[in-house]
Design an enzyme around this catalytic site. Structure first.
Site, PDB file in Angstrom:
ATOM      1  N   ASP A 128     -12.201   6.958   2.899  1.00  0.00           N
ATOM      2  CA  ASP A 128     -11.060   6.722   3.784  1.00  0.00           C
ATOM      3  C   ASP A 128     -10.662   5.239   3.803  1.00  0.00           C
ATOM      4  OD1 ASP A 128      -9.062   7.370   5.528  1.00  0.00           O
ATOM      5  OD2 ASP A 128     -10.363   7.599   7.294  1.00  0.00           O
ATOM      6  N   LYS A 154     -10.504  12.807   7.540  1.00  0.00           N
ATOM      7  CA  LYS A 154     -10.072  12.402   8.881  1.00  0.00           C
ATOM      8  C   LYS A 154      -9.995  13.627   9.790  1.00  0.00           C
ATOM      9  CE  LYS A 154      -6.891   8.601   7.713  1.00  0.00           C
ATOM     10  NZ  LYS A 154      -7.644   7.507   8.359  1.00  0.00           N
ATOM     11  N   ASP A 205      -2.722  10.268   3.558  1.00  0.00           N
ATOM     12  CA  ASP A 205      -4.122   9.858   3.645  1.00  0.00           C
ATOM     13  C   ASP A 205      -4.916  10.884   4.446  1.00  0.00           C
ATOM     14  OD1 ASP A 205      -6.513   8.536   3.701  1.00  0.00           O
ATOM     15  OD2 ASP A 205      -5.853   6.909   5.044  1.00  0.00           O
ATOM     16  N   GLU A 226      -9.367   3.598   1.485  1.00  0.00           N
ATOM     17  CA  GLU A 226      -8.729   3.710   0.167  1.00  0.00           C
ATOM     18  C   GLU A 226      -7.645   2.666  -0.054  1.00  0.00           C
ATOM     19  OE1 GLU A 226      -7.714   5.323   2.755  1.00  0.00           O
ATOM     20  OE2 GLU A 226      -5.563   4.938   2.651  1.00  0.00           O
ATOM     21  N   ASP A 284       1.441   6.355   5.627  1.00  0.00           N
ATOM     22  CA  ASP A 284       0.478   5.421   5.041  1.00  0.00           C
ATOM     23  C   ASP A 284       0.993   4.734   3.767  1.00  0.00           C
ATOM     24  OD1 ASP A 284      -1.934   4.172   5.543  1.00  0.00           O
ATOM     25  OD2 ASP A 284      -3.110   5.547   4.306  1.00  0.00           O
ATOM     26  N   LYS A 286       0.875  -1.185   0.000  1.00  0.00           N
ATOM     27  CA  LYS A 286       0.000   0.000   0.000  1.00  0.00           C
ATOM     28  C   LYS A 286       0.903   1.222   0.000  1.00  0.00           C
ATOM     29  CE  LYS A 286      -3.304   2.582   2.896  1.00  0.00           C
ATOM     30  NZ  LYS A 286      -4.248   2.563   4.047  1.00  0.00           N
ATOM     31  N   ARG A 317      -7.512  -0.565   0.589  1.00  0.00           N
ATOM     32  CA  ARG A 317      -7.986  -1.817  -0.015  1.00  0.00           C
ATOM     33  C   ARG A 317      -8.316  -1.619  -1.493  1.00  0.00           C
ATOM     34  NH1 ARG A 317     -12.753  -2.142   4.314  1.00  0.00           N
ATOM     35  NH2 ARG A 317     -11.199  -0.927   5.421  1.00  0.00           N
TER      36      ARG A 317
END
Ligand code: BES
Ligand code: MN
Ligand code: ZN
Length: 500
Positions: free
Chosen positions: A347, A277, A270, A349, A288, A265, A351
């Site tokens: 959020d 967030k 993020d 994102e 992230d 990933k 996956r």
């Protein structure tokens, strides 16, 4: 920063060393603490003659037990003026104990010019693994990342000497390769997102591929569009800094034993996207892309470790930004394999970008195993804390091999179940799948499992493991091997698994 400490293996005795810090390991045994000198007789005698009291008495004076990482230091004149002499607890000499001792040694050695230790004289049949672990600790315990305009002392010691009877047998290269790969992952993770966008990671990957002899191919946003990577494009669409997909290939010399695909990933920041967030959560999100950093770290060191497995790394890179062009909750994206996903929370994102890369791996690479690494869910952190990674797998042998490698690396993984009963939580009213658990609440909101169940849909039945490192990917304290910020967690485990 790349590791600033060099390791040298040299023959004894320790008293001949020109180091300004000399560390004597102390083992804890059933008969009490035992000091490890360079062999028995002469070294111990030479030391005793120059110390304020015999070694055993000094150990008793400081109340040492030999616990791993325990230390006590005092000045001594061994014939070249005053140096710092130190006892260093090494426990029972297991790799885990020695890793801790190495980190403790690195912290003790900060601000010195040269530090020596007789740890190479520990010999209990597990010497190589133990000494590799010691070197990992000694290098990573001194790791630092700084963007200060001037250095802040004390700085890591530039040179460490491992005094050993057989210096040529010291696993210097192996320990250094494992530590350097981890430091590389940490550096990438600690870099602020103002500098670190997808394209910046592409250029770092290019440089690393050049040094490590890897093949590299990169998809820019037009190529992602052309080839149908709708999920990566959906996540990256909110940023002026467009998404990328990077493929790195390590091909061993000589016969291969299998093909593994590692997927990282790589969310360079993020914000949560339109499902924004709160600041307290957002400010940590430069990390992230830890999964991608780990995959790059691993790929960088496979050759140095003599890996026989063919390995492909895929970095799914995007910035999850908040803007007028960002995807909306309720949008539908189409993945590389043609499946549609309703984005109910922007959020979730990670996956999405992983799904595209996994589809690609399954369709184009058909590997023997697929492993993804991701800071995927806050829920994994709640479940296991910052010390242990969550492992989900469709294959018992793969899960067992990864767990073993993780244990040997001091990066523990705990296997979590993929609960078949929860499968309908992925149902969407308009698309093939939803990107969050639509019935999660019915099952007690198992957030890390929801995410893993979603990813499993993209494995095409291949043996697959998913490492959710949201907890251990980042450290909030300087302790042991860890320093505040990115940890590179899972880098050494994956290298041990792949390189043996
Ligand atoms: N990057 C976060 C997960 C995360 C949280 C990593 C804390 C490290 C520390 C991920 O993209 C995310 O936001 N996940 C959401 C999923 C939810 C919207 C279903 C989460 O965990 O809250
Ligand atoms: Mn997120
Ligand atoms: Zn994320």
């Amino acid at each position: 920063m790349p590791i600033a400490t060099e390791i040298h293996a040299i023959p004894g005795p320790l008293v001949d060393s020109s180091a300004d810090l000399l560390a004597l390991p102390v083992r804890s045994t059933e008969d009490g603490p035992v000091v490890v000198t360079a062999g028995t007789g002469p070294e111990a005698d030479a030391l005793d003659a120059r110390l304020p009291a015999p070694l055993a008495e000094l150990v008793a004076h400081y109340g040492l037990k030999g616990k791993p990482g325990e230390k006590a230091d005092f000045p001594a004149d061994l014939g070249r003026g005053l140096v710092q002499l130190s006892f260093l607890g090494v426990g029972s000499g297991t790799p885990a104990d020695l890793r801790k001792a190495g980190a403790s040694f690195a912290r003790l050695a900060k601000g010195r010019t040269r530090a020596a230790t007789t740890v190479g004289f520990l010999d209990d049949g597990r010497a190589e693994d133990g000494l590799t672990a010691f070197i990992e600790g000694a290098l990573l315990g001194g790791y630092q990342f700084t963007m200060r305009s001037s250095a802040k002392p004390p700085e890591p010691v530039p040179a460490i000497e491992l005094v050993a009877e057989h210096p040529e047998r010291m696993p210097v290269q192996r320990g250094t390769a494992l530590a350097n790969a981890t430091a590389l992952a940490r550096d990438l993770t600690n870099t602020p997102s103002s500098r670190k966008d997808p394209e910046w990671l592409v250029s770092r990957a290019g440089a690393i591929a050049g040094e490590a002899g890897l093949d590299i191919s990169v998809w820019n946003e037009r190529e992602l569009e052309r080839d149908g990577f709708g999920a990566i494009l959906g996540v990256g669409g909110g940023s002026v800094r467009p998404p990328r997909l990077v493929r790195l290939d390590y091909t061993p010399e000589g016969p291969e034993s299998g093909h593994v695909v590692l997927i990282g990933k790589g969310i360079t920041f993020d914000t949560g996207g339109l499902s924004l967030k709160p600041n307290d959560n957002m400010k940590l999100m430069k990390t992230d892309m830890s999964g991608s950093a780990v995959v790059l770290g691993v790929l960088s060191a496979l050759g140095a470790l003599g890996t026989r497995t063919r390995v492909t790394g895929l970095l799914a890179l995007a910035e999850n930004a908040f803007s007028g062009s960002a995807q909306r909750p309720s949008d539908v994206v189409t993945t590389y394999g043609g499946r549609t996903v309703e984005v109910l929370n922007t959020d979730a994102e990670g996956r999405l970008v992983l799904a595209d890369a996994m589809d690609y791996a399954a369709a184009e690479l058909k590997p023997d195993a697929l492993v993804d690494v991701a800071t995927l869910t806050g829920a994994a952190k709640v479940a296991l804390g910052t010390g242990t990674g969550a492992l989900f797998s469709t294959d018992d042998a793969l899960a067992a091999a990864l767990t073993e490698a993780a244990e040997a690396s001091g990066e523990p993984l705990w296997r979590m179940p993929l609960v078949e009963e929860y499968r309908d939580t992925l149902d969407s009213t308009v698309a093939d799948l939803a990107n969050i658990g639509t019935r999660s609440k019915d099952y007690g909101s198992p957030g890390a499992t929801d995410a893993a169940m979603f990813l499993r849909e993209f494995t095409a039945g291949l043996p697959w493991a998913h490492l959710d490192i949201a907890g251990p990917g980042r450290s909030t304290s300087d302790e042991g091997l860890l320093t505040k910020g990115g940890t590179g967690f899972a880098t050494r485990s994956l290298l041990r698994w792949l390189a043996g």
